[in-house]
Design an enzyme around this catalytic site. Structure first.
Site, short mmCIF file in Angstrom:
data_model
loop_
_atom_site.label_atom_id
_atom_site.label_comp_id
_atom_site.label_asym_id
_atom_site.label_seq_id
_atom_site.Cartn_x
_atom_site.Cartn_y
_atom_site.Cartn_z
N CYS A 1 0.64 -1.45 -0.57
CA CYS A 1 0.20 0.09 -0.84
C CYS A 1 0.88 1.43 -0.47
O CYS A 1 2.28 1.46 -0.04
CB CYS A 1 -0.93 -0.11 1.54
SG CYS A 1 0.27 -0.07 2.81
N GLU B 1 1.24 -0.53 16.28
CA GLU B 1 0.55 0.40 16.06
C GLU B 1 -0.34 0.34 16.86
O GLU B 1 -0.21 1.82 17.26
CB GLU B 1 -0.73 -0.34 14.61
CG GLU B 1 -1.28 1.41 14.53
CD GLU B 1 -2.06 1.38 13.44
OE1 GLU B 1 -3.16 1.58 13.83
OE2 GLU B 1 -1.87 0.44 12.91
#
Length: 314
Positions: free
Chosen positions: A12, A126
């Protein structure tokens, strides 16, 4: 055997940007360039950058002052940023812009005086980074069952943010459970699930509807790759996560009687296309047959590099 490729799959824009950041810092400053945690969750990518002079570390404490350090695409806590400054390190932030958006939303909710919850997996970089950027205590919710166990302070409004790489179905169920127990809770104006996560999960669902078996190419510690496997399996198709072609097991590839085995292949957002093509080649070497790519969303998102790296070295 027919091999069917999902579209989109693989890298991505956030992953592409993070890898390019490490490459640019190496180009400008030479080796070693330290990277805090894996830049993305893929061992092939990590090993490739390591061969060019990147050094991956899980602590900053012993790095020489003046060293170049890159923060991974998953983001880091405010404490890590402050520690890098205190140690005299030159840091470059490769946090995905969509993860940064979650950080900013979490901070806005805290400034509004809300008690903050985060939907995500405990220990994931994250999640650690986002909770460490919020500026206040954060309550972690990893599954629907956690909602009933929450013991939140009374008298304060509530808000939630989510890890970007979760399953859309799991996130939807957890949010529904939160709203059922706390009707006034608020979330982001738009989904925190990133476009790449959503596109790849929609694509693997379309893929699963047309094949007998799904192989997801990705690292075992890649959250988005694991979610792709779960989405395919949830739709009733045998699905396996493979790091590369060597993980393919012959017993998975037994064709139905008098029929052609249709094998679907996709890849997580941190998986390079070279690994996908190696898997396809290994499948065709065992059982030659056509390769078909499904129609799907064409991604053209590009994220800008940090200002200090925007102009390449001539």
């Amino acid at each position: 055997m027919q091999v069917v490729l999902a579209q989109p799959r693989g890298f991505c824009a956030g992953v592409t940007r993070a890898i390019e950041i490490v490459e640019r810092v190496l180009e400008r400053h030479g080796a070693p360039v330290y990277v805090f945690h894996e830049i993305v969750h893929n061992q092939w990518v990590v090993n490739d950058l390591r061969s060019r002079g990147a050094v991956f570390v899980d602590t900053l404490a012993h790095l020489p002052a003046g060293s170049q350090v890159v923060f991974s695409a998953h983001g880091v806590s405010a404490a890590v940023v402050a520690q890098a400054q205190h140690l005299g390190l030159h840091s470059v932030d490769a946090t995905c812009p969509l993860v940064n958006k979650v950080h900013q939303q979490a901070q806005r909710f805290v400034r509004q005086g809300r008690t903050l919850l985060m939907i995500g997996h405990a220990g994931h970089e994250e999640v650690v980074g986002t909770m460490g950027q919020a500026g206040a205590p954060v309550h972690l919710v990893s599954q629907v069952g956690d909602v009933a166990a929450l013991n939140l302070p009374t008298g304060k409004p509530l808000a939630y943010v989510t890890q970007t790489t979760l399953s859309l179905d799991d996130t939807r169920d957890i949010i529904a459970a939160l709203h059922a127990r706390y009707p006034d809770i608020v979330g982001p104006e738009v989904d925190d699930i990133c476009y790449a996560t959503q596109n790849r999960q929609v694509a693997v669902r379309a893929l699963a509807a047309q094949v007998d078996l799904v192989l997801v190419v990705g690292a075992r510690n890649s959250s988005n790759s694991n979610r792709l496997r779960e989405v395919a399996a949830h739709d009733g198709v045998p699905a396996h996560l493979v790091q590369d072609a060597s993980d393919i097991r012959p017993e998975w590839l037994r064709a139905p009687a008098l029929d052609t085995l249709r094998v679907g292949v996709t890849a997580g957002a941190s998986t390079p296309e070279v690994l996908v093509q190696e898997v396809v080649a290994a499948l065709r070497q065992r059982h030659a047959g056509p390769v078909v790519q499904l129609a799907g969303v064409r991604e053209d998102t590009r994220f800008r590099l940090p200002v200090q790296l925007a102009v390449p070295v001539v």
